[in-house]
Scaffold this motif. Structure first.
Motif, PDB file in Angstrom:
ATOM      1  N   GLU A  14       0.394  -0.795   0.489  1.00 52.19           N
ATOM      2  CA  GLU A  14       0.148   0.314  -0.116  1.00 52.19           C
ATOM      3  C   GLU A  14       1.082   1.237   0.053  1.00 52.19           C
ATOM      4  N   THR A  15       1.351   1.235   0.708  1.00 54.38           N
ATOM      5  CA  THR A  15       2.855   2.911   1.044  1.00 54.38           C
ATOM      6  C   THR A  15       3.702   2.816  -0.520  1.00 54.38           C
ATOM      7  N   VAL A  16       4.213   1.121  -1.004  1.00 54.63           N
ATOM      8  CA  VAL A  16       4.826   1.693  -2.587  1.00 54.63           C
ATOM      9  C   VAL A  16       3.998   1.954  -3.471  1.00 54.63           C
ATOM     10  N   ASN A  17       2.803   1.464  -4.016  1.00 51.62           N
ATOM     11  CA  ASN A  17       2.063   1.753  -4.514  1.00 51.62           C
ATOM     12  C   ASN A  17       1.170   3.306  -4.141  1.00 51.62           C
ATOM     13  N   GLN A  18       1.539   4.275  -3.251  1.00 50.00           N
ATOM     14  CA  GLN A  18       2.064   5.302  -3.332  1.00 50.00           C
ATOM     15  C   GLN A  18       2.815   6.725  -3.209  1.00 50.00           C
ATOM     16  N   CYS A  19       4.428   5.701  -4.118  1.00 50.96           N
ATOM     17  CA  CYS A  19       5.115   6.283  -4.051  1.00 50.96           C
ATOM     18  C   CYS A  19       4.115   6.890  -5.493  1.00 50.96           C
ATOM     19  N   ARG A  20       5.119   8.163  -6.052  1.00 49.60           N
ATOM     20  CA  ARG A  20       4.993   8.981  -7.140  1.00 49.60           C
ATOM     21  C   ARG A  20       6.247   8.205  -8.597  1.00 49.60           C
ATOM     22  N   GLY A  21       7.158   7.326  -7.317  1.00 53.18           N
ATOM     23  CA  GLY A  21       8.089   7.760  -9.013  1.00 53.18           C
ATOM     24  C   GLY A  21       7.903   6.349  -8.034  1.00 53.18           C
ATOM     25  N   ARG A  22       9.400   5.187  -9.665  1.00 56.23           N
ATOM     26  CA  ARG A  22       9.416   3.925  -9.301  1.00 56.23           C
ATOM     27  C   ARG A  22       9.818   3.477  -8.144  1.00 56.23           C
ATOM     28  N   VAL A  23       9.288   2.863  -7.526  1.00 56.30           N
ATOM     29  CA  VAL A  23      10.438   1.937  -6.964  1.00 56.30           C
ATOM     30  C   VAL A  23      11.242   0.906  -7.326  1.00 56.30           C
ATOM     31  N   LEU A  24      12.646   0.802  -7.071  1.00 52.58           N
ATOM     32  CA  LEU A  24      13.219  -0.892  -7.952  1.00 52.58           C
ATOM     33  C   LEU A  24      13.556  -1.778  -7.052  1.00 52.58           C
ATOM     34  N   ALA A  25      13.079  -2.982  -7.425  1.00 45.29           N
ATOM     35  CA  ALA A  25      13.438  -3.672  -5.894  1.00 45.29           C
ATOM     36  C   ALA A  25      15.068  -4.414  -7.416  1.00 45.29           C
ATOM     37  N   LEU A  26      15.742  -4.850  -6.243  1.00 43.35           N
ATOM     38  CA  LEU A  26      16.894  -6.056  -6.766  1.00 43.35           C
ATOM     39  C   LEU A  26      16.462  -7.970  -6.868  1.00 43.35           C
ATOM     40  N   CYS A  27      16.152  -7.769  -8.004  1.00 44.30           N
ATOM     41  CA  CYS A  27      15.932  -9.298  -7.902  1.00 44.30           C
ATOM     42  C   CYS A  27      16.752 -10.415  -7.686  1.00 44.30           C
ATOM     43  N   PRO A  28      17.128 -11.489  -8.219  1.00 47.80           N
ATOM     44  CA  PRO A  28      18.250 -12.749  -7.492  1.00 47.80           C
ATOM     45  C   PRO A  28      19.246 -12.890  -8.739  1.00 47.80           C
ATOM     46  N   ASP A  29      18.666 -12.390 -10.246  1.00 49.50           N
ATOM     47  CA  ASP A  29      19.409 -12.514 -11.458  1.00 49.50           C
ATOM     48  C   ASP A  29      20.077 -10.864 -11.787  1.00 49.50           C
ATOM     49  N   GLY A  30      20.326 -10.322 -10.548  1.00 45.62           N
ATOM     50  CA  GLY A  30      20.591  -9.306 -10.751  1.00 45.62           C
ATOM     51  C   GLY A  30      19.288  -8.384 -11.467  1.00 45.62           C
ATOM     52  N   ALA A  44       3.566 -12.212  -8.121  1.00 41.90           N
ATOM     53  CA  ALA A  44       5.212 -12.961  -7.104  1.00 41.90           C
ATOM     54  C   ALA A  44       5.987 -12.462  -5.554  1.00 41.90           C
ATOM     55  N   MET A  45       5.969 -11.854  -5.902  1.00 43.49           N
ATOM     56  CA  MET A  45       6.397 -11.062  -4.223  1.00 43.49           C
ATOM     57  C   MET A  45       5.647 -12.185  -2.892  1.00 43.49           C
ATOM     58  N   ALA A  47       3.835 -14.533  -3.258  1.00 45.86           N
ATOM     59  CA  ALA A  47       3.692 -15.482  -3.833  1.00 45.86           C
ATOM     60  C   ALA A  47       5.314 -16.125  -2.889  1.00 45.86           C
ATOM     61  N   GLN A  48       6.408 -15.286  -2.860  1.00 48.39           N
ATOM     62  CA  GLN A  48       7.436 -15.751  -2.502  1.00 48.39           C
ATOM     63  C   GLN A  48       7.595 -15.406  -1.201  1.00 48.39           C
ATOM     64  N   TYR A  49       7.018 -14.180  -0.549  1.00 50.85           N
ATOM     65  CA  TYR A  49       6.590 -13.550   1.114  1.00 50.85           C
ATOM     66  C   TYR A  49       6.258 -15.441   1.640  1.00 50.85           C
ATOM     67  N   ARG A  50       4.651 -15.242   1.298  1.00 51.21           N
ATOM     68  CA  ARG A  50       4.218 -16.670   1.819  1.00 51.21           C
ATOM     69  C   ARG A  50       5.325 -17.888   2.036  1.00 51.21           C
ATOM     70  N   LYS A  51       6.115 -18.515   0.871  1.00 48.62           N
ATOM     71  CA  LYS A  51       6.837 -19.138   1.342  1.00 48.62           C
ATOM     72  C   LYS A  51       7.957 -19.266   2.407  1.00 48.62           C
ATOM     73  N   ASN A  52       8.317 -18.071   2.305  1.00 49.15           N
ATOM     74  CA  ASN A  52       9.208 -17.989   3.357  1.00 49.15           C
ATOM     75  C   ASN A  52       8.645 -17.620   5.578  1.00 49.15           C
ATOM     76  N   GLY A  53       7.394 -17.731   4.744  1.00 49.57           N
ATOM     77  CA  GLY A  53       6.693 -17.708   5.934  1.00 49.57           C
ATOM     78  C   GLY A  53       6.274 -16.817   6.815  1.00 49.57           C
ATOM     79  N   GLY A  54       6.154 -15.295   5.782  1.00 52.18           N
ATOM     80  CA  GLY A  54       5.933 -13.934   6.200  1.00 52.18           C
ATOM     81  C   GLY A  54       7.171 -13.186   6.066  1.00 52.18           C
ATOM     82  N   CYS A  55       7.966 -13.070   5.968  1.00 47.35           N
ATOM     83  CA  CYS A  55       8.551 -12.394   6.039  1.00 47.35           C
ATOM     84  C   CYS A  55       9.374 -12.243   4.454  1.00 47.35           C
ATOM     85  N   LEU A  56       9.729 -11.175   3.786  1.00 44.99           N
ATOM     86  CA  LEU A  56      10.607 -10.556   2.183  1.00 44.99           C
ATOM     87  C   LEU A  56      11.758 -10.060   2.520  1.00 44.99           C
ATOM     88  N   PRO A  57      12.683 -10.334   2.428  1.00 46.52           N
ATOM     89  CA  PRO A  57      13.742  -9.383   2.483  1.00 46.52           C
ATOM     90  C   PRO A  57      13.948  -8.883   1.243  1.00 46.52           C
TER      91      PRO A  57
END
Length: 79
Positions: A14-30, A44-45, A47-57
């Motif tokens: 919700e916070t990220v979607n209110q941002c004016r500019g782009r927020v870029l996340a570094l993917c595992p492939d660089g 996709a984030m 799904a990874q969050y749920r797979k990690n048990g409620g934590c997403l680095p």
């Protein structure tokens, strides 16, 4: 760039979607993926969050300084 561990994905997105500019996340492939209002990427984030048990680095970069502050304030207040 900041590194964060997201414990409340819904509130974070919700916070990220209110941002004016782009927020870029570094993917595992660089590559960097825009996550601002990119709902397929956010799913996709989730799904990874749920797979990690409620934590997403994440490693994030921002185009707008105000967006950086908004996300940092959210992360500090959410912990």
């Amino acid at each position: 760039m900041i590194k964060v561990n997201i414990l409340n994905l819904k509130g974070f997105l919700e916070t990220v979607n209110q941002c004016r500019g782009r927020v870029l996340a570094l993917c595992p492939d660089g590559r960097k993926a825009n996550i601002t209002r990119q709902y397929d990427v956010q799913e996709a984030m989730g799904a990874q969050y749920r797979k990690n048990g409620g934590c997403l680095p994440l490693s994030l970069t921002f185009e707008e300084p105000k967006d950086y502050l908004a996300v940092v304030f959210y992360c500090v207040g959410d912990c």
